[in-house]
Design a protein around this motif. Structure first.
Motif, PDB file in Angstrom:
ATOM      1  N   ILE A   1       0.839  -1.209   0.000  1.00 21.11           N
ATOM      2  CA  ILE A   1       0.000   0.000   0.000  1.00 21.11           C
ATOM      3  C   ILE A   1       0.869   1.251   0.000  1.00 21.11           C
ATOM      4  O   ILE A   1       0.626   2.202  -0.753  1.00 21.11           O
ATOM      5  N   SER A   2       1.895   1.250   0.829  1.00 20.64           N
ATOM      6  CA  SER A   2       2.805   2.398   0.892  1.00 20.64           C
ATOM      7  C   SER A   2       3.498   2.617  -0.451  1.00 20.64           C
ATOM      8  O   SER A   2       3.624   3.752  -0.928  1.00 20.64           O
ATOM      9  N   ALA A   3       3.913   1.533  -1.095  1.00 18.29           N
ATOM     10  CA  ALA A   3       4.621   1.640  -2.373  1.00 18.29           C
ATOM     11  C   ALA A   3       3.717   2.228  -3.457  1.00 18.29           C
ATOM     12  O   ALA A   3       4.132   3.091  -4.230  1.00 18.29           O
ATOM     13  N   ARG A   4       2.457   1.798  -3.495  1.00  9.03           N
ATOM     14  CA  ARG A   4       1.553   2.302  -4.534  1.00  9.03           C
ATOM     15  C   ARG A   4       1.171   3.751  -4.275  1.00  9.03           C
ATOM     16  O   ARG A   4       1.014   4.533  -5.211  1.00  9.03           O
ATOM     17  N   ARG A   5       1.024   4.140  -3.018  1.00 10.51           N
ATOM     18  CA  ARG A   5       0.708   5.533  -2.711  1.00 10.51           C
ATOM     19  C   ARG A   5       1.879   6.448  -3.075  1.00 10.51           C
ATOM     20  O   ARG A   5       1.686   7.545  -3.604  1.00 10.51           O
ATOM     21  N   ASN A   6       3.088   5.998  -2.789  1.00  7.32           N
ATOM     22  CA  ASN A   6       4.273   6.818  -3.057  1.00  7.32           C
ATOM     23  C   ASN A   6       4.549   6.974  -4.542  1.00  7.32           C
ATOM     24  O   ASN A   6       5.175   7.951  -4.965  1.00  7.32           O
ATOM     25  N   HIS A   7       4.101   5.983  -5.349  1.00 17.74           N
ATOM     26  CA  HIS A   7       4.344   6.033  -6.792  1.00 17.74           C
ATOM     27  C   HIS A   7       3.076   6.346  -7.574  1.00 17.74           C
ATOM     28  O   HIS A   7       3.014   6.127  -8.776  1.00 17.74           O
ATOM     29  N   PHE A   8       2.093   6.885  -6.881  1.00 19.20           N
ATOM     30  CA  PHE A   8       0.807   7.142  -7.529  1.00 19.20           C
ATOM     31  C   PHE A   8       0.895   8.336  -8.473  1.00 19.20           C
ATOM     32  O   PHE A   8       1.322   9.423  -8.087  1.00 19.20           O
ATOM     33  N   THR A   9       0.484   8.144  -9.733  1.00 19.88           N
ATOM     34  CA  THR A   9       0.563   9.220 -10.733  1.00 19.88           C
ATOM     35  C   THR A   9      -0.805   9.550 -11.328  1.00 19.88           C
ATOM     36  O   THR A   9      -0.917  10.428 -12.181  1.00 19.88           O
ATOM     37  N   GLY A  10      -1.810   8.863 -10.872  1.00 22.60           N
ATOM     38  CA  GLY A  10      -3.141   9.068 -11.458  1.00 22.60           C
ATOM     39  C   GLY A  10      -3.482   8.030 -12.499  1.00 22.60           C
ATOM     40  O   GLY A  10      -4.637   7.846 -12.859  1.00 22.60           O
ATOM     41  N   GLU A  11      -2.468   7.325 -13.017  1.00 23.36           N
ATOM     42  CA  GLU A  11      -2.684   6.227 -13.956  1.00 23.36           C
ATOM     43  C   GLU A  11      -2.628   4.922 -13.169  1.00 23.36           C
ATOM     44  O   GLU A  11      -1.813   4.774 -12.258  1.00 23.36           O
ATOM     45  N   SER A  12      -3.483   3.982 -13.524  1.00 20.88           N
ATOM     46  CA  SER A  12      -3.498   2.737 -12.759  1.00 20.88           C
ATOM     47  C   SER A  12      -3.718   1.539 -13.674  1.00 20.88           C
ATOM     48  O   SER A  12      -4.566   1.578 -14.559  1.00 20.88           O
ATOM     49  N   GLU A  13      -2.920   0.532 -13.471  1.00 23.33           N
ATOM     50  CA  GLU A  13      -3.106  -0.744 -14.147  1.00 23.33           C
ATOM     51  C   GLU A  13      -3.391  -1.845 -13.130  1.00 23.33           C
ATOM     52  O   GLU A  13      -4.278  -2.664 -13.335  1.00 23.33           O
ATOM     53  N   ASP A  14      -2.624  -1.873 -12.049  1.00 20.09           N
ATOM     54  CA  ASP A  14      -2.856  -2.872 -11.006  1.00 20.09           C
ATOM     55  C   ASP A  14      -4.093  -2.497 -10.193  1.00 20.09           C
ATOM     56  O   ASP A  14      -4.497  -1.329 -10.123  1.00 20.09           O
ATOM     57  N   LEU A  15      -4.700  -3.487  -9.521  1.00 21.41           N
ATOM     58  CA  LEU A  15      -5.966  -3.260  -8.829  1.00 21.41           C
ATOM     59  C   LEU A  15      -5.807  -2.456  -7.539  1.00 21.41           C
ATOM     60  O   LEU A  15      -6.726  -1.725  -7.152  1.00 21.41           O
ATOM     61  N   LEU A  16      -4.668  -2.572  -6.870  1.00 20.01           N
ATOM     62  CA  LEU A  16      -4.462  -1.789  -5.656  1.00 20.01           C
ATOM     63  C   LEU A  16      -4.426  -0.294  -5.978  1.00 20.01           C
ATOM     64  O   LEU A  16      -5.089   0.515  -5.309  1.00 20.01           O
ATOM     65  N   THR A  17      -3.670   0.094  -6.993  1.00 19.57           N
ATOM     66  CA  THR A  17      -3.628   1.496  -7.399  1.00 19.57           C
ATOM     67  C   THR A  17      -5.010   1.954  -7.856  1.00 19.57           C
ATOM     68  O   THR A  17      -5.423   3.087  -7.577  1.00 19.57           O
ATOM     69  N   SER A  18      -5.732   1.077  -8.545  1.00 18.82           N
ATOM     70  CA  SER A  18      -7.085   1.424  -8.985  1.00 18.82           C
ATOM     71  C   SER A  18      -7.995   1.703  -7.803  1.00 18.82           C
ATOM     72  O   SER A  18      -8.820   2.619  -7.840  1.00 18.82           O
TER      73      SER A  18
END
Length: 412
Positions: free
Chosen positions: A257-274
């Protein structure tokens, strides 16, 4: 002497009939579901535990597809078991709002209490709708396809080549579990490939924690509530393993969760980022709480189980059925050879887009659907009525009682 002989012959005939009835022939199904004082129907259940699914199908077909199971006194295991299509349609479609998972179910699934498995009513609808949007997104579809192809090339094929060269046997279900764990973890969290599927077949801590949790939940469905609650409180047996698994989930999922939040750009392919993106930037799902790490953690686990265990079940039964039906194998291979593009040397072209051709594999698709019809990946569902009701079969169900939906295909 004649009378003594007659009595002896009569006793011998009676003994033979009893042996023939209960030992030589299959005992009548009713024998197994006698409701004994205190113990309920549990003694008979233990006698068929080694073939419980087959027995349940056979018994349901001998009763009109619905029967009442009586558990031990005060154990909370009494339930109505049904496979009646009219009942199932009523429970999960036409009167869906009155049949929820209930508080007992949520306790059993407390490892995923914020996940899709444990949600009810409007929350379930919101989360299910959002999940469908994510899965159908083109970005996720591309990630899923590239991850699967890579896993086949770098994991599955080398493993099967090694097994063939060494002349070894392999547990195909274990292979599929590892295959789907690796691909699901990457597509859900965008982490590096955990490589549980490799020639070494290593034990992966996270996968083992999932196995222990699933096993524990299965036991909770048949154990008296007070017993598994006591084991959980003391910290013994499978409940201890579930507690340890929960700590692993907390630690590993917090990292994802921390990794996806830190690398969040508004684009999402994986389900966690989505999950992070769709709930922060839309107001379509007001009942859900994406800022809660427990919500994200539990949905990561729910998606992993959905992608791993159900797909593994479907693939295992599919290939078992293929092994029993060689003509189907021949037809599938003929269709693949006809549809998939080949180079002049006969090898598969590496540059083609598989999505373009998958929908053309009609026979393969039908074979997979038939396999899942015969052996549903999720054959059991449990619900509880909010208010007392009468099912189409005529069975009355009280509020907060348990109903076990058993899904299987009638063959023949």
């Amino acid at each position: 002497m004649a009378s003594i002989s007659l009595v002896g012959v009569s006793i011998a005939i009676i003994c033979f009939l009893i042996l023939h009835r209960f030992l030589i022939k299959k005992p009548p199904y009713r024998f197994y579901i006698i409701s004994w004082p205190v113990l309920g129907m549990i003694p008979g259940l233990f006698l068929v535990l080694h073939r419980i699914y087959d027995f349940t199908v056979e018994f349901l077909e001998s009763t009109e597809l619905t029967f009442s199971f009586k558990g031990p006194w005060f154990a909370g295991l009494d339930m109505l078991v049904t496979a009646d299509p009219a009942n199932i349609h009523y429970l999960v479609i036409s009167n869906f709002s009155n049949f929820v998972k209930g508080s007992d179910f949520k306790e059993v699934f407390d490892a995923f209490e914020e996940g899709l498995f444990a949600k009810d009513s409007l929350e379930w609808k919101d989360l299910n709708k959002a999940t469908q949007v994510m899965i159908n997104h083109q970005g996720f579809q591309r990630l899923s396809m590239s991850t699967t192809r890579s896993k086949i090339k770098d994991g599955l094929v080398p493993l099967f080549n090694h097994i063939a060269e060494e002349g070894k046997t392999v547990d195909l279900q274990d292979v599929f579990l590892r295959f789907t764990f690796d691909t699901s973890l990457v597509t859900v969290t965008r982490c590096d490939d955990p490589r549980s599927l490799s020639i070494e077949m290593p034990e992966v801590e996270f996968a083992k924690a999932l196995d222990n949790t699933v096993e524990g939940i299965q036991y909770r469905h048949v154990k008296p509530r007070f017993l598994w609650k006591l084991q959980n409180w003391i910290g013994v047996g499978i409940e201890k393993k579930m507690i340890e698994a929960g700590a692993i989930f907390d630690r590993v999922c917090a990292k994802y969760i921390s990794a996806r939040r830190n690398h969040f750009t508004g684009e999402s392919e994986d389900l966690l980022t989505s999950h992070i993106y769709i709930f922060i930037y839309t107001t379509k799902y007001p009942l859900l709480n994406p800022n809660n790490d427990r919500f994200l953690r539990d949905n990561v686990l729910a998606l992993l189980l959905a992608g791993r265990n159900t797909t593994t079940s479907a693939l295992t039964w599919f290939f078992w059925l293929l092994s029993e039906n060689p003509t189907v194998v021949t037809k599938i291979r003929q269709e693949i050879d006809k549809i998939l593009p080949r180079s002049s040397s006969g090898k598969e072209r590496p540059s083609y887009d598989p999505m373009e051709y998958l929908n053309k594999l009609v026979y393969l698709h039908a074979a997979l659907c038939e396999s899942m019809r015969l052996y549903p990946p999720v054959p059991i569902e449990r619900v509880s009525p909010v208010e007392s009701d009468v099912l189409p079969s005529g069975h009355k169900v009280e509020a907060n009682s348990k109903i076990l939906i058993f899904i299987y295909a009638v063959v023949g």
